[in-house]
Structures are given as C-alpha cells and as structure tokens.
Scaffold this motif. Sequence first.
Motif, PDB file in Angstrom:
ATOM      1  N   ASN A 144       0.812  -1.221   0.000  1.00 20.41           N
ATOM      2  CA  ASN A 144       0.000   0.000   0.000  1.00 20.41           C
ATOM      3  C   ASN A 144       0.846   1.272   0.000  1.00 20.41           C
ATOM      4  N   GLY A 145       2.185   1.114  -0.128  1.00 22.99           N
ATOM      5  CA  GLY A 145       3.069   2.267  -0.204  1.00 22.99           C
ATOM      6  C   GLY A 145       3.630   2.726   1.128  1.00 22.99           C
ATOM      7  N   GLN A 146       3.179   2.122   2.225  1.00 26.07           N
ATOM      8  CA  GLN A 146       3.679   2.479   3.547  1.00 26.07           C
ATOM      9  C   GLN A 146       5.022   1.793   3.811  1.00 26.07           C
ATOM     10  N   LEU A 147       5.832   2.437   4.646  1.00 28.98           N
ATOM     11  CA  LEU A 147       7.150   1.897   4.975  1.00 28.98           C
ATOM     12  C   LEU A 147       7.131   1.333   6.396  1.00 28.98           C
ATOM     13  N   SER A 148       7.570   0.085   6.537  1.00 29.48           N
ATOM     14  CA  SER A 148       7.716  -0.540   7.849  1.00 29.48           C
ATOM     15  C   SER A 148       9.190  -0.528   8.226  1.00 29.48           C
ATOM     16  N   ILE A 149       9.464  -0.121   9.453  1.00 27.88           N
ATOM     17  CA  ILE A 149      10.840   0.075   9.897  1.00 27.88           C
ATOM     18  C   ILE A 149      11.138  -0.772  11.134  1.00 27.88           C
ATOM     19  N   VAL A 150      12.310  -1.387  11.141  1.00 33.88           N
ATOM     20  CA  VAL A 150      12.862  -2.016  12.346  1.00 33.88           C
ATOM     21  C   VAL A 150      14.181  -1.307  12.643  1.00 33.88           C
ATOM     22  N   LYS A 151      14.243  -0.661  13.805  1.00 37.96           N
ATOM     23  CA  LYS A 151      15.467   0.025  14.180  1.00 37.96           C
ATOM     24  C   LYS A 151      16.489  -0.958  14.750  1.00 37.96           C
ATOM     25  N   LYS A 152      17.733  -0.571  14.687  1.00 43.46           N
ATOM     26  CA  LYS A 152      18.794  -1.404  15.249  1.00 43.46           C
ATOM     27  C   LYS A 152      18.566  -1.589  16.745  1.00 43.46           C
ATOM     28  N   GLY A 153      18.641  -2.824  17.187  1.00 47.77           N
ATOM     29  CA  GLY A 153      18.398  -3.145  18.579  1.00 47.77           C
ATOM     30  C   GLY A 153      16.981  -3.580  18.870  1.00 47.77           C
ATOM     31  N   ASP A 154      16.062  -3.335  17.924  1.00 48.48           N
ATOM     32  CA  ASP A 154      14.675  -3.754  18.111  1.00 48.48           C
ATOM     33  C   ASP A 154      14.476  -5.172  17.580  1.00 48.48           C
ATOM     34  N   LYS A 155      13.397  -5.807  18.052  1.00 41.65           N
ATOM     35  CA  LYS A 155      13.048  -7.114  17.508  1.00 41.65           C
ATOM     36  C   LYS A 155      12.501  -6.956  16.093  1.00 41.65           C
ATOM     37  N   ASP A 156      12.703  -7.981  15.303  1.00 38.71           N
ATOM     38  CA  ASP A 156      12.203  -7.957  13.928  1.00 38.71           C
ATOM     39  C   ASP A 156      10.678  -7.930  13.932  1.00 38.71           C
ATOM     40  N   ILE A 157      10.086  -7.412  12.866  1.00 42.28           N
ATOM     41  CA  ILE A 157       8.629  -7.365  12.768  1.00 42.28           C
ATOM     42  C   ILE A 157       8.083  -8.764  12.472  1.00 42.28           C
ATOM     43  N   SER A 158       6.824  -8.944  12.808  1.00 40.68           N
ATOM     44  CA  SER A 158       6.184 -10.226  12.529  1.00 40.68           C
ATOM     45  C   SER A 158       5.814 -10.306  11.049  1.00 40.68           C
ATOM     46  N   VAL A 159       5.713 -11.526  10.533  1.00 38.30           N
ATOM     47  CA  VAL A 159       5.295 -11.749   9.149  1.00 38.30           C
ATOM     48  C   VAL A 159       4.282 -12.893   9.122  1.00 38.30           C
ATOM     49  N   ILE A 160       3.390 -12.837   8.161  1.00 39.05           N
ATOM     50  CA  ILE A 160       2.412 -13.899   7.976  1.00 39.05           C
ATOM     51  C   ILE A 160       2.998 -14.921   7.002  1.00 39.05           C
ATOM     52  N   VAL A 161       3.238 -16.141   7.490  1.00 39.85           N
ATOM     53  CA  VAL A 161       3.873 -17.167   6.665  1.00 39.85           C
ATOM     54  C   VAL A 161       2.850 -18.156   6.098  1.00 39.85           C
ATOM     55  N   LEU A 162       1.617 -18.091   6.598  1.00 35.63           N
ATOM     56  CA  LEU A 162       0.542 -18.932   6.061  1.00 35.63           C
ATOM     57  C   LEU A 162      -0.767 -18.156   6.182  1.00 35.63           C
ATOM     58  N   GLU A 163      -1.564 -18.213   5.122  1.00 35.26           N
ATOM     59  CA  GLU A 163      -2.839 -17.505   5.115  1.00 35.26           C
ATOM     60  C   GLU A 163      -3.871 -18.330   4.355  1.00 35.26           C
ATOM     61  N   ASN A 164      -5.033 -18.522   4.983  1.00 35.66           N
ATOM     62  CA  ASN A 164      -6.102 -19.310   4.366  1.00 35.66           C
ATOM     63  C   ASN A 164      -5.615 -20.689   3.912  1.00 35.66           C
ATOM     64  N   GLU A 165      -4.887 -21.350   4.811  1.00 35.17           N
ATOM     65  CA  GLU A 165      -4.412 -22.721   4.595  1.00 35.17           C
ATOM     66  C   GLU A 165      -3.337 -22.830   3.513  1.00 35.17           C
ATOM     67  N   GLN A 166      -2.779 -21.693   3.070  1.00 34.48           N
ATOM     68  CA  GLN A 166      -1.756 -21.705   2.029  1.00 34.48           C
ATOM     69  C   GLN A 166      -0.488 -21.021   2.524  1.00 34.48           C
ATOM     70  N   PRO A 167       0.667 -21.678   2.404  1.00 35.92           N
ATOM     71  CA  PRO A 167       1.921 -21.023   2.786  1.00 35.92           C
ATOM     72  C   PRO A 167       2.220 -19.850   1.861  1.00 35.92           C
ATOM     73  N   VAL A 168       2.761 -18.783   2.435  1.00 36.22           N
ATOM     74  CA  VAL A 168       3.134 -17.609   1.646  1.00 36.22           C
ATOM     75  C   VAL A 168       4.607 -17.762   1.276  1.00 36.22           C
ATOM     76  N   ASP A 169       4.843 -18.311   0.097  1.00 39.18           N
ATOM     77  CA  ASP A 169       6.198 -18.699  -0.309  1.00 39.18           C
ATOM     78  C   ASP A 169       7.171 -17.522  -0.338  1.00 39.18           C
ATOM     79  N   ASP A 170       6.709 -16.362  -0.835  1.00 42.23           N
ATOM     80  CA  ASP A 170       7.603 -15.209  -0.931  1.00 42.23           C
ATOM     81  C   ASP A 170       8.071 -14.757   0.447  1.00 42.23           C
TER      82      ASP A 170
END
Length: 216
Positions: A144-170
């Motif tokens: 959607n054009g928004q930028l997600s940032i993780v600063k040094k020292g912070d934990k990494d952001i969460s990601v969705i690895v499976l959605e609607n019973e399908q793995p998100v390969d990318d």
Amino acid sequence: MLSYLDFLIIALKLLVVFICIVLFLKITGKTSLSQMSSIDFIGNMILGGIAGGIIYNPKLTIYDFIVVLLMWTAIMYSSNYLKKRSQNAKAFIVGNPIILMDQGKLKLDAFTAINLDLASFAVLLRMKNVFTIHDVEKAILEPNGQLSIVKKGDKDISVIVLENEQPVDDVLKQIGKDEKWLKSNLAEQGYKSFEGLYCVEYYDHRLFVIPNDAVK
C-alpha cells in the motif's frame, strides 16, 4: 441554459451516484483510503470516471449507470475474492512487500526495481520519525506504499507465513525458510497439515497459529 427539469435530473443522478458509491465501497470492503492497495486506487479512479460520465452525459440514464456499476463491482469483488483464495493472484493484483534494507544494508537492486532514490527513501524514513539511515536495521515497502521500519536493537517485525491454509512462499523465502520448515514446526505444535489454519504468524523466532475455528 439548463432548465429546472435538467437540474432536477442531475440532482437525482447525484443522489443515486452517492448511494451507489457508498454501497460499492461497502461491498468491496474499502471504507478507508489507508486500506487501499494500488489496484483499489485504480478501481476507485475508474469508479469516479463512471460516476462523472453518468452525471455529465445526458444521454446516459441512471439505469445505464447501475448496469455499468454492477459490472465493475463484479470485477472488483472477484479480484478481492481471488486475493483471499490464491497467493499467486494476491501477488499479481496487490504485489508483495519489498525489502529495501536488511541487516542494516541497503538493497540497491530493490531501489532500482521500484525506481526509488535515496532522497525519497530518506523522506519516507522521516515520516516514520527516523532521521538517519544508520538507525535502520530493516526497511520494508508495503504493497500500500507504507514503509515498515525495524530500528537497530529492536526485535524484527512479525510476518504472515501462512494464510487461508496456504503457505506464503515469498515471505518464507524472505526469512530464509521454506514450506518443509513450516510443516515441521507446525507439527511440533500438533498441527499435522495446513488444513483448518486461518493464518500463521512468525515473530521472534516463534510461530503463532490462528485456526479457522478461532475466527468469527
């Protein structure tokens, strides 16, 4: 000069257009500009063109507008349905997040692919209250054009690895994992297959599962 009847017809068309556009946005699930992807933005531009045509062209009737609007609604609804049911369709229609920085390093190939220069990137960072590139561990440009940032020292952001019973390969590829790894880790939590899983979130080296029966 337009007659009183002409103005009355235009007013009626405006009212019908307003009601139809509100219903269109509700049906397609887009009630906020912040939710729009590029395809939604294009869709709403075309919707505006359809509305303008019916208002300013006296040869077009309200019936014509409703028919065309129903056709366009069907196209947008179908695209939203495909996005939910197929990861490939979602990638084609919406696009995938693009990693611009990882482990504190700029990925210049990604900048080139989306025609983004460092000055524009710095502006996006400042909009997130980040005033130097050196503070950034990871930067991801969302569909959607928004930028997600993780600063040094912070934990990494969460990601969705499976959605609607399908793995998100990318996404799995971005975090250095694959479908085999996902199956193995889900099996450790008692899930023998992807069936019945609404989504799986990966955060802080852990998988968090939301099954279908936990979703209303």
